[in-house]
Structure formats: structure tokens, C-alpha cells
Design a protein around this motif. Structure first.
Motif, PDB file in Angstrom:
ATOM      1  N   VAL A 278       0.859  -1.199   0.000  1.00 45.68           N
ATOM      2  CA  VAL A 278       0.000   0.000   0.000  1.00 45.68           C
ATOM      3  C   VAL A 278       0.891   1.244   0.000  1.00 45.68           C
ATOM      4  N   SER A 279       1.908   1.267   0.841  1.00 47.41           N
ATOM      5  CA  SER A 279       2.803   2.429   0.927  1.00 47.41           C
ATOM      6  C   SER A 279       3.510   2.686  -0.401  1.00 47.41           C
ATOM      7  N   ARG A 280       3.957   1.608  -1.027  1.00 45.33           N
ATOM      8  CA  ARG A 280       4.668   1.752  -2.301  1.00 45.33           C
ATOM      9  C   ARG A 280       3.730   2.365  -3.351  1.00 45.33           C
ATOM     10  N   LEU A 281       2.501   1.854  -3.426  1.00 46.54           N
ATOM     11  CA  LEU A 281       1.552   2.353  -4.420  1.00 46.54           C
ATOM     12  C   LEU A 281       1.062   3.757  -4.083  1.00 46.54           C
ATOM     13  N   TRP A 282       0.921   4.017  -2.797  1.00 44.51           N
ATOM     14  CA  TRP A 282       0.468   5.332  -2.338  1.00 44.51           C
ATOM     15  C   TRP A 282       1.384   6.429  -2.902  1.00 44.51           C
ATOM     16  N   ALA A 283       2.689   6.148  -2.880  1.00 45.58           N
ATOM     17  CA  ALA A 283       3.682   7.138  -3.311  1.00 45.58           C
ATOM     18  C   ALA A 283       3.589   7.450  -4.803  1.00 45.58           C
ATOM     19  N   ILE A 284       3.036   6.530  -5.580  1.00 44.88           N
ATOM     20  CA  ILE A 284       2.997   6.760  -7.033  1.00 44.88           C
ATOM     21  C   ILE A 284       1.583   6.955  -7.584  1.00 44.88           C
ATOM     22  N   ALA A 285       0.570   6.895  -6.690  1.00 40.86           N
ATOM     23  CA  ALA A 285      -0.812   6.969  -7.169  1.00 40.86           C
ATOM     24  C   ALA A 285      -1.160   8.332  -7.766  1.00 40.86           C
ATOM     25  N   THR A 286      -1.745   8.302  -8.970  1.00 37.00           N
ATOM     26  CA  THR A 286      -2.216   9.528  -9.609  1.00 37.00           C
ATOM     27  C   THR A 286      -3.584   9.253 -10.231  1.00 37.00           C
ATOM     28  N   THR A 287      -4.212  10.314 -10.679  1.00 39.32           N
ATOM     29  CA  THR A 287      -5.504  10.182 -11.355  1.00 39.32           C
ATOM     30  C   THR A 287      -5.376   9.219 -12.539  1.00 39.32           C
ATOM     31  N   ASP A 288      -4.240   9.298 -13.234  1.00 38.55           N
ATOM     32  CA  ASP A 288      -4.055   8.480 -14.440  1.00 38.55           C
ATOM     33  C   ASP A 288      -3.869   6.993 -14.166  1.00 38.55           C
ATOM     34  N   ASN A 289      -3.207   6.661 -13.055  1.00 34.46           N
ATOM     35  CA  ASN A 289      -2.924   5.232 -12.849  1.00 34.46           C
ATOM     36  C   ASN A 289      -3.794   4.544 -11.783  1.00 34.46           C
ATOM     37  N   LEU A 290      -4.611   5.303 -11.055  1.00 37.36           N
ATOM     38  CA  LEU A 290      -5.335   4.688  -9.929  1.00 37.36           C
ATOM     39  C   LEU A 290      -6.294   3.579 -10.355  1.00 37.36           C
ATOM     40  N   LEU A 291      -6.898   3.774 -11.512  1.00 39.02           N
ATOM     41  CA  LEU A 291      -7.837   2.759 -12.000  1.00 39.02           C
ATOM     42  C   LEU A 291      -7.119   1.417 -12.177  1.00 39.02           C
ATOM     43  N   GLU A 292      -5.820   1.504 -12.467  1.00 31.73           N
ATOM     44  CA  GLU A 292      -5.032   0.301 -12.687  1.00 31.73           C
ATOM     45  C   GLU A 292      -4.389  -0.226 -11.400  1.00 31.73           C
ATOM     46  N   ILE A 293      -3.748   0.652 -10.651  1.00 34.08           N
ATOM     47  CA  ILE A 293      -3.020   0.176  -9.459  1.00 34.08           C
ATOM     48  C   ILE A 293      -3.918   0.065  -8.236  1.00 34.08           C
ATOM     49  N   GLY A 294      -5.081   0.693  -8.297  1.00 34.44           N
ATOM     50  CA  GLY A 294      -6.009   0.606  -7.174  1.00 34.44           C
ATOM     51  C   GLY A 294      -7.307  -0.043  -7.602  1.00 34.44           C
TER      52      GLY A 294
END
Ligand code: NAI
Ligand code: NA
Length: 396
Positions: free
Chosen positions: A344-360
Motif C-alpha cells: 500500500v505504501s509503495r503504491l500510495w507514493a505513485i498513485a495519480t488520477t491516471d494510474n489509480l484505475l489500474e493500481i487501485g
């Protein structure tokens, strides 16, 4: 009439009776699929209409054939307006309970008030005699104090310092930075009055004074801890102080129940999409990343899975209830698993509007949110004219 979701901000103004019924049926089916639970037989659930409280009522009734009394605060349907989801859930629950030959009655009103406590006491006296398990699962932004008459409001703010972090608007998927100013004035005190343990102990005192708690009875309230990502706004914030108070109250209740060999616990539950949690900033982004990771790992649970595990693997195993070093039951173990949290921490640091649908798991978040209001269930014809349930005799 055909009922569609009508959103305003973080709430949905409509609810679908058939969808809520489906939600209750699905939860019943899940409990039945897991087999019988050797649990309490006469159960009072305070906050019984949605989320963890509804799941607790269903797990007791359909896992242990328990008679249940549910207390909640929901809106019945009125001319041209749907009921709140918890009202439909409860109507559906009562219907299913009746079909299964199980006692189920509900009291709709302010659980913080003396009147509703008295009404509940009278109902227990008349119908059940005593109670073996009291689940305390209220989530409310306000509490009218029954002795002082003061209306207290809880706030969700950090303590001592401004908190800046990312959040997501789960409707649009937009990730943005949000800044929350620290609490001030009596924010902490008010939040503790609303979401701390005072009302829980008032309930237990009232029941005990009326000799309505059976020998060996148990009471459980729900708490949350969460990750380091959310701690400034949750566990170390104003709401965290209320949870500290709730957890401390478990010990004083436990003492007061010694004479009847009773017990009191707090169970620390997993972060889930409910009406209460959707309103907390930062939490929706955390949940959407968490869901994705836990689903991939096969450890994701909803309210009903959580409570099933609480009952079967913690509370009613036939031996001592396992607790942590602070005396709390932990069913947030899979959420707080180190591997999950690191991811979660790793993804939190890179989460953006563009990638959230994919990584989240934004889809999963939205689905759960719509489900809260009875929308998005398989097997429900949402285009059909819905004949609303308008009268349920057993909901007072
Ligand atoms: P929820 O919003 O789904 O349920 C709240 C219940 O309280 C409903 O039955 C509602 O009718 C009832 N209620 C609210 N005000 C009332 C009043 N004045 N009188 C009578 N009934 C009233 O909330 P949820 O999420 O199930 O929360 C229940 C407990 O679980 C809370 O203590 C919450 O902090 C805790 N929890 C929630 C987590 C989450 O992620 N949702 C995680 C861990 C703990
Ligand atoms: Na609840």
C-alpha cells in the motif's frame, strides 16, 4: 416507481428496497455457507441496520439461530422518497428472519436517548427476558447528550498539526492533495462524547440495573487502527481519541460485569466502505489501494466475512478469546499484514488520477459504495417498477 441512484457529494439520496433485500440475502447465504456458530442465543445489536452491525445481526440470527433485537436510526419511506438503506435492510432482515422462524424486532430511534434505551429494556423484558450478547456498532456524527441536553458534533481532524496528503474523489477518480487543519477548541472532547465509550457504558449500566444481562453475557464494540498512512487523520486524530476512550471503556465495563461473569471486548476491524468511512478524507484512497492488494492476495473481506470470522474464530471458539497486548480482539490482522502494508505504501507514493484505475481498486470501491444503497446487485431488475415496502409491523 423506478429507483435510480441520486448522488449528492459523498452520499446517495435514494436507496433500492430490492437491492437492499438482495444484499441482506447474500449476507445470510454467506453465513449459512460457513456452517453453524456456537454463539449467543439472545442478541441485542445497537447500530444494527448497516455495516458491521447489520453483519453482526445476520451472523447471530443465521449462524446461531439467535433471537435478535436491533436498534438503529433510519428513515422510513415517505411519499415520493425512498427510505434510507438501513431501513430497507432491516425490513428485509426481519422478513428473512420470520421465514426462518427466528425472533427479530427492531427499534428505530436515537440510541443515545433515555427513551430508546427504556423502549429496548421494555421489549427485552416482555419478549426475551435476558440478553447474552450486546453488539455496540454505532457510527454517528452527532450525539444529543441525554443528561445535559447538549448536542455534540464529532470532527475528523488531525491533532496539533496540519495534515497534507493525497486523497481520491471516488466518483470522478481524481487524485488530489488535501490539507486538513488541526482541530481546535473542544473538537477532541466533542468527538470523544459522540464516538467514545460513554454511551456504550450507559447502555450496559441500564441493562444490568434491570437485570437483563444473562450470567456470562458478553458485549463487543468495534474499533479501528489502520496504517501509518492514515494515522494522522484517523488513529492519532480526533476520532482516534474517541477510539482510545472506547477501548478503555471495555475495561471498565468488564469490571462492572464481573458479578455476572460477563465480559467486554473491543474488536479492531478492517477498513471497509461504509457510509461512515466514505466521509473520512484520505481513507477512500487508502481503501482503494488496500482492496486491490488484499483481493490479489485472496485475503479481502467485507463486513459479513469479518464478522463471521470474529464469531467463529475469536468469540465463540469454546476457549479463551484471543486478544492483543491491549486486550483487543484483532480481525484487522490481514489488513495490517506487513506485506500488504508495504505494498500500500509503495503504491500510495505513485498513485495519480491516471494510474489509480489500474493500481487501485476504484471499481471495487464504487461497487461497494453503490451496494450500500442497494444498487449494483446481480439478480435485481433495476428497470422494474418497484413496489416499495412501506409497512413493517415489527419495526417500532
Ligand atoms: P454504519 O454507518 O454502516 O452503521 C452505523 C449504524 O449506527 C447504523 O445502523 C445506524 O442506523 C446507527 N446509528 C447511527 N446513529 C444512531 C443513533 N443516534 N441512534 C441509533 N442508531 C444510530 O457504520 P459502520 O462502518 O458499520 O461502523 C460501526 C462501527 O464500526 C463504528 O464504531 C466504526 O468506527 C467501526 N469501524 C468501522 C470501520 C470501517 O471501515 N467502516 C473499520 C473498523 C471499525
Ligand atoms: Na453498523
Amino acid at each position: 416507481m423506478i429507483i435510480e441512484p441520486r448522488m449528492r457529494g459523498f452520499i446517495c439520496l435514494t436507496a433500492h428496497p430490492k437491492g437492499c433485500e438482495q444484499s441482506v440475502k447474500n449476507q445470510i447465504e454467506y453465513i449459512q455457507s460457513k456452517g453453524k456458530i456456537d454463539g449467543a442465543k439472545r442478541v441485542l445489536v445497537i447500530g444494527a441496520s448497516t455495516g458491521f452491525g447489520l453483519a453482526s445481526r445476520i451472523a447471530s440470527a443465521f449462524g446461531s439461530d439467535a433471537a435478535t433485537i436491533g436498534v438503529f436510526f433510519e428513515k422510513p419511506p415517505t411519499e415520493g422518497k425512498t427510505a434510507s438503506p438501513g431501513w430497507y435492510n432491516s425490513a428485509a432482515f426481519e422478513k428473512e428472519a420470520a421465514n426462518a422462524g427466528l425472533y427479530a424486532k427492531s427499534i428505530n430511534g436515537d440510541a443515545f436517548s433515555n427513551e430508546i434505551k427504556q423502549q429496548t429494556i421494555d421489549l427485552i423484558k416482555a419478549d426475551l427476558g435476558q440478553i447474552d450478547l450486546v453488539i455496540y456498532s454505532l457510527a454517528s456524527p452527532v450525539r444529543l447528550h441525554p443528561t445535559t441536553g447538549v448536542l455534540h458534533r464529532s470532527v475528523l481532524k488531525p491533532i496539533g498539526q496540519t495534515f497534507t496528503n493525497n486523497t481520491v474523489d471516488f466518483h470522478s477518480g481524481k487524485v488530489s492533495e488535501i490539507t486538513i487543519e488541526p482541530c481546535s477548541g473542544y473538537d477532541i472532547e466533542n468527538t470523544v462524547v459522540v464516538m467514545g465509550g460513554e454511551d456504550w457504558s450507559m447502555w450496559i449500566d441500564a441493562l444490568k440495573q434491570n437485570n437483563l444481562l444473562a450470567e456470562g453475557s458478553t458485549t463487543v464494540a468495534y474499533s479501528y487502527i489502520g496504517s501509518s498512512l492514515t494515522e494522522a487523520v484517523y488513529r492519532n486524530g480526533t476520532i482516534g481519541r474517541a477510539k482510545d476512550h472506547l477501548e478503555a471503556t471495555a475495561f471498565s465495563i468488564k469490571d462492572s460485569l464481573k458479578s455476572i461473569n460477563g465480559n467486554a471486548f473491543v474488536s479492531v476491524n478492517k477498513a471497509l466502505v461504509t457510509q461512515a468511512s466514505s466521509a473520512i478524507p484520505v481513507i477512500p484512497l487508502y481503501i482503494s489501494l488496500l482492496y486491490k492488494i488484499m483481493k490479489a492476495k485472496g485475503t479481502h473481506e467485507g463486513c459479513i466475512e469479518q464478522i463471521q470470522r470474529l464469531y467463529q474464530q475469536r468469540l465463540f471458539t469454546g476457549s479463551t478469546v484471543p486478544v492483543d497486548e491491549k486486550g483487543r480482539i484483532r480481525i484487522d490482522d490481514w489488513e495490517l499484514d506487513a506485506e500488504v502494508q508495504n505494498e500500500v505504501s509503495r503504491l500510495w507514493a505513485i498513485a495519480t488520477t491516471d494510474n489509480l484505475l489500474e493500481i487501485g481498486d476504484l471499481e471495487g470501491y464504487r461497487k461497494d459504495f453503490y451496494n450500500l444503497f442497494g444498487f449494483g446487485f446481480e439478480g435485481v431488475d433495476y428497470l422494474a417498477d418497484t413496489n416499495e415496502m412501506v409497512n413493517v409491523d415489527s419495526i417500532k
